[in-house]
Design a protein around this motif. Structure first.
Motif, PDB file in Angstrom:
ATOM      1  N   THR A  19       0.811  -1.225   0.000  1.00  0.00           N
ATOM      2  CA  THR A  19       0.000   0.000   0.000  1.00  0.00           C
ATOM      3  C   THR A  19       0.842   1.272   0.000  1.00  0.00           C
ATOM      4  OG1 THR A  19      -0.135  -0.067   2.424  1.00  0.00           O
ATOM      5  CG2 THR A  19      -1.899  -1.156   1.188  1.00  0.00           C
ATOM      6  N   ALA A  20       2.165   1.115   0.146  1.00  0.00           N
ATOM      7  CA  ALA A  20       3.029   2.305   0.137  1.00  0.00           C
ATOM      8  C   ALA A  20       3.050   2.912  -1.264  1.00  0.00           C
ATOM      9  CB  ALA A  20       4.433   1.930   0.572  1.00  0.00           C
ATOM     10  N   VAL A  21       2.921   4.222  -1.316  1.00  0.00           N
ATOM     11  CA  VAL A  21       2.883   4.912  -2.611  1.00  0.00           C
ATOM     12  C   VAL A  21       4.246   5.475  -2.963  1.00  0.00           C
ATOM     13  CG1 VAL A  21       1.860   6.845  -3.886  1.00  0.00           C
ATOM     14  CG2 VAL A  21       0.440   5.481  -2.318  1.00  0.00           C
ATOM     15  N   THR A  22       4.969   6.003  -1.974  1.00  0.00           N
ATOM     16  CA  THR A  22       6.254   6.642  -2.229  1.00  0.00           C
ATOM     17  C   THR A  22       7.392   5.816  -1.643  1.00  0.00           C
ATOM     18  OG1 THR A  22       6.246   7.903  -0.160  1.00  0.00           O
ATOM     19  CG2 THR A  22       5.113   8.882  -2.057  1.00  0.00           C
ATOM     20  N   ASP A  23       8.597   6.100  -2.136  1.00  0.00           N
ATOM     21  CA  ASP A  23       9.777   5.443  -1.557  1.00  0.00           C
ATOM     22  C   ASP A  23       9.926   5.782  -0.077  1.00  0.00           C
ATOM     23  OD1 ASP A  23      10.419   4.222  -3.913  1.00  0.00           O
ATOM     24  OD2 ASP A  23      11.887   5.729  -4.536  1.00  0.00           O
ATOM     25  N   GLU A  24       9.537   6.978   0.273  1.00  0.00           N
ATOM     26  CA  GLU A  24       9.621   7.403   1.675  1.00  0.00           C
ATOM     27  C   GLU A  24       8.756   6.511   2.561  1.00  0.00           C
ATOM     28  OE1 GLU A  24       9.534  11.699   4.018  1.00  0.00           O
ATOM     29  OE2 GLU A  24       9.214  11.584   1.846  1.00  0.00           O
ATOM     30  N   GLU A  25       7.571   6.175   2.081  1.00  0.00           N
ATOM     31  CA  GLU A  25       6.673   5.307   2.839  1.00  0.00           C
ATOM     32  C   GLU A  25       7.231   3.879   2.913  1.00  0.00           C
ATOM     33  OE1 GLU A  25       2.946   5.636   0.883  1.00  0.00           O
ATOM     34  OE2 GLU A  25       2.428   7.547   1.822  1.00  0.00           O
ATOM     35  N   ARG A  26       7.863   3.455   1.834  1.00  0.00           N
ATOM     36  CA  ARG A  26       8.436   2.104   1.832  1.00  0.00           C
ATOM     37  C   ARG A  26       9.585   1.999   2.849  1.00  0.00           C
ATOM     38  NH1 ARG A  26       7.750   3.254  -3.741  1.00  0.00           N
ATOM     39  NH2 ARG A  26       6.008   2.061  -4.619  1.00  0.00           N
ATOM     40  N   ILE A  27      10.422   3.015   2.894  1.00  0.00           N
ATOM     41  CA  ILE A  27      11.526   3.014   3.856  1.00  0.00           C
ATOM     42  C   ILE A  27      10.991   3.068   5.278  1.00  0.00           C
ATOM     43  CG2 ILE A  27      13.516   4.339   4.696  1.00  0.00           C
ATOM     44  CD1 ILE A  27      13.959   5.209   1.764  1.00  0.00           C
ATOM     45  N   ASP A  28       9.966   3.865   5.504  1.00  0.00           N
ATOM     46  CA  ASP A  28       9.371   3.957   6.838  1.00  0.00           C
ATOM     47  C   ASP A  28       8.784   2.607   7.258  1.00  0.00           C
ATOM     48  OD1 ASP A  28       8.531   5.799   9.090  1.00  0.00           O
ATOM     49  OD2 ASP A  28       6.583   4.977   8.514  1.00  0.00           O
ATOM     50  N   ALA A  29       8.141   1.912   6.315  1.00  0.00           N
ATOM     51  CA  ALA A  29       7.584   0.587   6.609  1.00  0.00           C
ATOM     52  C   ALA A  29       8.695  -0.393   6.994  1.00  0.00           C
ATOM     53  CB  ALA A  29       6.806   0.063   5.405  1.00  0.00           C
ATOM     54  N   PHE A  30       9.818  -0.326   6.294  1.00  0.00           N
ATOM     55  CA  PHE A  30      10.942  -1.219   6.607  1.00  0.00           C
ATOM     56  C   PHE A  30      11.501  -0.929   8.001  1.00  0.00           C
ATOM     57  CE2 PHE A  30      15.560  -1.792   6.770  1.00  0.00           C
ATOM     58  CZ  PHE A  30      15.628  -3.171   6.620  1.00  0.00           C
ATOM     59  N   LEU A  31      11.699   0.354   8.327  1.00  0.00           N
ATOM     60  CA  LEU A  31      12.232   0.719   9.637  1.00  0.00           C
ATOM     61  C   LEU A  31      11.306   0.250  10.754  1.00  0.00           C
ATOM     62  CD1 LEU A  31      13.581   4.325   8.923  1.00  0.00           C
ATOM     63  CD2 LEU A  31      14.918   2.240   9.253  1.00  0.00           C
ATOM     64  N   ALA A  32      10.004   0.419  10.560  1.00  0.00           N
ATOM     65  CA  ALA A  32       9.052  -0.026  11.574  1.00  0.00           C
ATOM     66  C   ALA A  32       9.090  -1.543  11.734  1.00  0.00           C
ATOM     67  CB  ALA A  32       7.645   0.434  11.211  1.00  0.00           C
ATOM     68  N   HIS A  33       9.334  -2.238  10.624  1.00  0.00           N
ATOM     69  CA  HIS A  33       9.375  -3.705  10.671  1.00  0.00           C
ATOM     70  C   HIS A  33      10.573  -4.218  11.462  1.00  0.00           C
ATOM     71  CE1 HIS A  33       8.973  -7.843   9.417  1.00  0.00           C
ATOM     72  NE2 HIS A  33      10.162  -7.824   8.844  1.00  0.00           N
ATOM     73  N   VAL A  34      11.735  -3.598  11.305  1.00  0.00           N
ATOM     74  CA  VAL A  34      12.956  -4.093  11.952  1.00  0.00           C
ATOM     75  C   VAL A  34      13.208  -3.434  13.302  1.00  0.00           C
ATOM     76  CG1 VAL A  34      14.018  -4.663   9.744  1.00  0.00           C
ATOM     77  CG2 VAL A  34      14.456  -2.409  10.758  1.00  0.00           C
ATOM     78  N   ARG A  35      12.390  -2.433  13.663  1.00  0.00           N
ATOM     79  CA  ARG A  35      12.618  -1.738  14.931  1.00  0.00           C
ATOM     80  C   ARG A  35      11.394  -1.792  15.843  1.00  0.00           C
ATOM     81  NH1 ARG A  35      15.815   3.752  13.168  1.00  0.00           N
ATOM     82  NH2 ARG A  35      13.650   4.488  13.031  1.00  0.00           N
ATOM     83  N   ALA A  36      10.718  -2.919  15.832  1.00  0.00           N
ATOM     84  CA  ALA A  36       9.605  -3.151  16.769  1.00  0.00           C
ATOM     85  C   ALA A  36       8.549  -2.057  16.686  1.00  0.00           C
ATOM     86  CB  ALA A  36      10.121  -3.298  18.195  1.00  0.00           C
ATOM     87  N   GLY A  37       8.235  -1.623  15.466  1.00  0.00           N
ATOM     88  CA  GLY A  37       7.175  -0.650  15.261  1.00  0.00           C
ATOM     89  C   GLY A  37       7.613   0.795  15.251  1.00  0.00           C
ATOM     90  N   ALA A  38       8.901   1.069  15.513  1.00  0.00           N
ATOM     91  CA  ALA A  38       9.396   2.447  15.534  1.00  0.00           C
ATOM     92  C   ALA A  38       9.778   2.862  14.116  1.00  0.00           C
ATOM     93  CB  ALA A  38      10.589   2.578  16.466  1.00  0.00           C
ATOM     94  N   GLY A  39       8.929   3.689  13.491  1.00  0.00           N
ATOM     95  CA  GLY A  39       9.231   4.180  12.153  1.00  0.00           C
ATOM     96  C   GLY A  39      10.270   5.288  12.195  1.00  0.00           C
ATOM     97  N   ALA A  40      10.415   5.988  11.098  1.00  0.00           N
ATOM     98  CA  ALA A  40      11.431   7.030  11.008  1.00  0.00           C
ATOM     99  C   ALA A  40      11.110   8.197  11.931  1.00  0.00           C
ATOM    100  CB  ALA A  40      11.540   7.522   9.575  1.00  0.00           C
ATOM    101  N   SER A  41      12.149   8.702  12.595  1.00  0.00           N
ATOM    102  CA  SER A  41      12.000   9.896  13.424  1.00  0.00           C
ATOM    103  C   SER A  41      11.970  11.121  12.507  1.00  0.00           C
ATOM    104  CB  SER A  41      13.173  10.004  14.393  1.00  0.00           C
ATOM    105  OG  SER A  41      14.377  10.246  13.669  1.00  0.00           O
ATOM    106  N   PRO A  42      11.581  12.293  13.035  1.00  0.00           N
ATOM    107  CA  PRO A  42      11.564  13.494  12.184  1.00  0.00           C
ATOM    108  C   PRO A  42      12.917  13.770  11.532  1.00  0.00           C
ATOM    109  CG  PRO A  42      10.332  13.911  14.186  1.00  0.00           C
ATOM    110  CD  PRO A  42      10.959  12.561  14.348  1.00  0.00           C
ATOM    111  N   ARG A  43      13.995  13.612  12.293  1.00  0.00           N
ATOM    112  CA  ARG A  43      15.319  13.858  11.711  1.00  0.00           C
ATOM    113  C   ARG A  43      15.647  12.829  10.647  1.00  0.00           C
ATOM    114  NH1 ARG A  43      18.749  16.638   9.162  1.00  0.00           N
ATOM    115  NH2 ARG A  43      20.956  16.101   9.518  1.00  0.00           N
ATOM    116  N   GLU A  44      15.268  11.575  10.876  1.00  0.00           N
ATOM    117  CA  GLU A  44      15.504  10.539   9.878  1.00  0.00           C
ATOM    118  C   GLU A  44      14.693  10.810   8.610  1.00  0.00           C
ATOM    119  OE1 GLU A  44      16.629   6.658  12.666  1.00  0.00           O
ATOM    120  OE2 GLU A  44      14.513   7.181  12.317  1.00  0.00           O
ATOM    121  N   ARG A  45      13.497  11.325   8.767  1.00  0.00           N
ATOM    122  CA  ARG A  45      12.695  11.649   7.579  1.00  0.00           C
ATOM    123  C   ARG A  45      13.386  12.712   6.733  1.00  0.00           C
ATOM    124  NH1 ARG A  45       8.254  11.395  11.346  1.00  0.00           N
ATOM    125  NH2 ARG A  45       7.091   9.444  11.036  1.00  0.00           N
ATOM    126  N   GLU A  46      14.004  13.688   7.397  1.00  0.00           N
ATOM    127  CA  GLU A  46      14.743  14.712   6.661  1.00  0.00           C
ATOM    128  C   GLU A  46      15.891  14.095   5.868  1.00  0.00           C
ATOM    129  OE1 GLU A  46      16.124  17.777   9.223  1.00  0.00           O
ATOM    130  OE2 GLU A  46      14.145  18.241  10.051  1.00  0.00           O
TER     131      GLU A  46
END
Length: 394
Positions: free
Chosen positions: A351-378
């Protein structure tokens, strides 16, 4: 008669990859000093002398040194085997030991007392080694007993087996009257176990031995539980003389000094043993754990570091040991646990539309649900923008 009650030496046990032989030798030397300073008549060791059924050579050396030291200090010594011990290996040299050192490992001798005397007469010591129901029920003394109106059944639980052993003890006591001491290794009902530490003594799902099984005995010296406990005035655990896990860090180490008077009345007091290296659990953010104040207070302690940062640290053990040379355990327990995403990782990717969403989904998967922080999103946005620009220039 003055008795020193100890147990659970676990000679040869490691501590998070470190040998404990040196520390245990120091503590057992202090135990010998307690015997000498308090004019102890008898030392009882209630099982789990070794930690393994196949102890290394240096473990035997330490045991020999300890037994000889206790004997030289003027005490008789009675040792029983526990569930960690190999009864055969612990008992093989029993007849070769010097007079005054008794090792009880054979379940067939449960009803046979070791008799020691003082000015008031005999005291009957009954050693009850660890009894595995499946093994001991082959012996005649532990065969099914006929009961009025009930079918004789083989022993299947610790409670049944220890109860039968105590029947043999009482028969032996009836034949040899006197004050009585039982030395046993079991899990008695009502004790406070150390989670994840003491190896379960369980058969058929029932491992608790009722304290009432020991009724009528003047003193019962128990082993198996690593913390001191007094179930009654006459039934006690001494615990282990050394800390073997962080779960034990707040439990005192020592032995019971028991005075048995002419009538069999008990007066018990606690003798502390030294702690060669303290155990401490430090909890907080990684930076807080590495603060100068904590380092100054605990640099020489065994350390369990529980850091609460949202994200895992890089090489946490290496960095901790630069400040805490004896850091033995590090655990990551975020202060705030991220909400578990109901969708699976695969569903989020689809369901991810952008690469940003795909990366966030991966981070949440490997970090027990913790997606990208604001600084990481930048940073992610900058990397993706750089890639887009590079592709545009090709």
């Amino acid at each position: 008669m003055r008795i020193l009650h100890t147990s659970d030496w676990h000679i040869g046990r490691g501590f998070h990859g470190h040998s404990t032989l040196g520390a245990l030798a120091e503590v057992l030397d202090a135990l010998v000093a307690q015997v000498r300073e308090n004019d102890v008549d008898v030392v009882v060791v209630a099982g789990d002398v070794f930690d393994s059924a196949t102890p290394a050579a240096e473990a035997y050396t330490l045991l020999t040194d300890a037994l000889v030291g206790l004997s030289d200090a003027g005490a008789q010594v009675i040792v029983t085997s526990g569930n960690h011990d190999s009864a055969a290996r612990l008992g093989f040299q029993a007849r070769l030991l010097r007079a005054g050192i008794h090792v009880v490992t054979d379940p067939r001798t449960v009803g046979e007392p070791i008799t020691l005397s003082d000015e008031h007469g005999p005291v009957r010591f009954f050693g009850v080694p660890y009894l595995e129901p499946a093994i001991v029920r082959q012996h005649a003394a532990f065969q099914p007993q006929e009961q009025a109106g009930a079918e004789a059944r083989p022993l299947r639980t610790q409670a049944q087996t220890v109860a039968r052993a105590m029947e043999l003890v009482r028969a032996g006591l009836a034949e040899h009257p006197g004050r009585s001491v039982v030395i046993a290794h079991c899990f008695a009902a009502g004790v406070d176990a150390t989670t994840g530490l003491e190896r379960e003594i369980r058969q058929g799902g029932i491992d608790m031995v009722p304290v009432s099984v020991f009724d009528g005995i003047d003193y019962v010296a128990l082993g198996h539980i690593h913390g001191r406990q007094a179930l009654t005035e006459r039934v006690r655990y001494a615990g282990a003389p050394l800390h073997y896990s962080f779960g034990e860090q707040h439990k005192p180490r020592g032995s019971w000094l028991v005075d048995l008077d002419a009538a069999g009345a008990v007066e018990a007091s606690w003798l502390d043993l030294p702690v060669p290296r303290r155990l401490v659990t430090l909890t907080g953010s990684f930076d807080e754990i590495l603060s100068a104040d904590l380092v100054a207070a605990h640099a020489d302690d065994w350390v369990c570091a529980v850091y609460t940062d949202d994200l895992p640290q890089t090489e946490p053990m290496r960095r901790l040991r630069e400040k805490y040379p004896f850091c033995a355990l590090v655990q990551h327990e975020p202060a705030v646990t991220a909400t578990t995403e109901e969708r699976s990782y695969g569903e989020r990717l689809r369901t991810a539309v952008t690469d940003e969403e795909r990366i966030d989904a991966f981070l949440a998967h490997v970090r027990a649900g913790a997606g990208a922080s604001p600084r990481e999103r930048e940073l992610i946005r900058e990397v993706l923008d750089d890639r887009t620009l590079a592709e545009a220039l090709v």
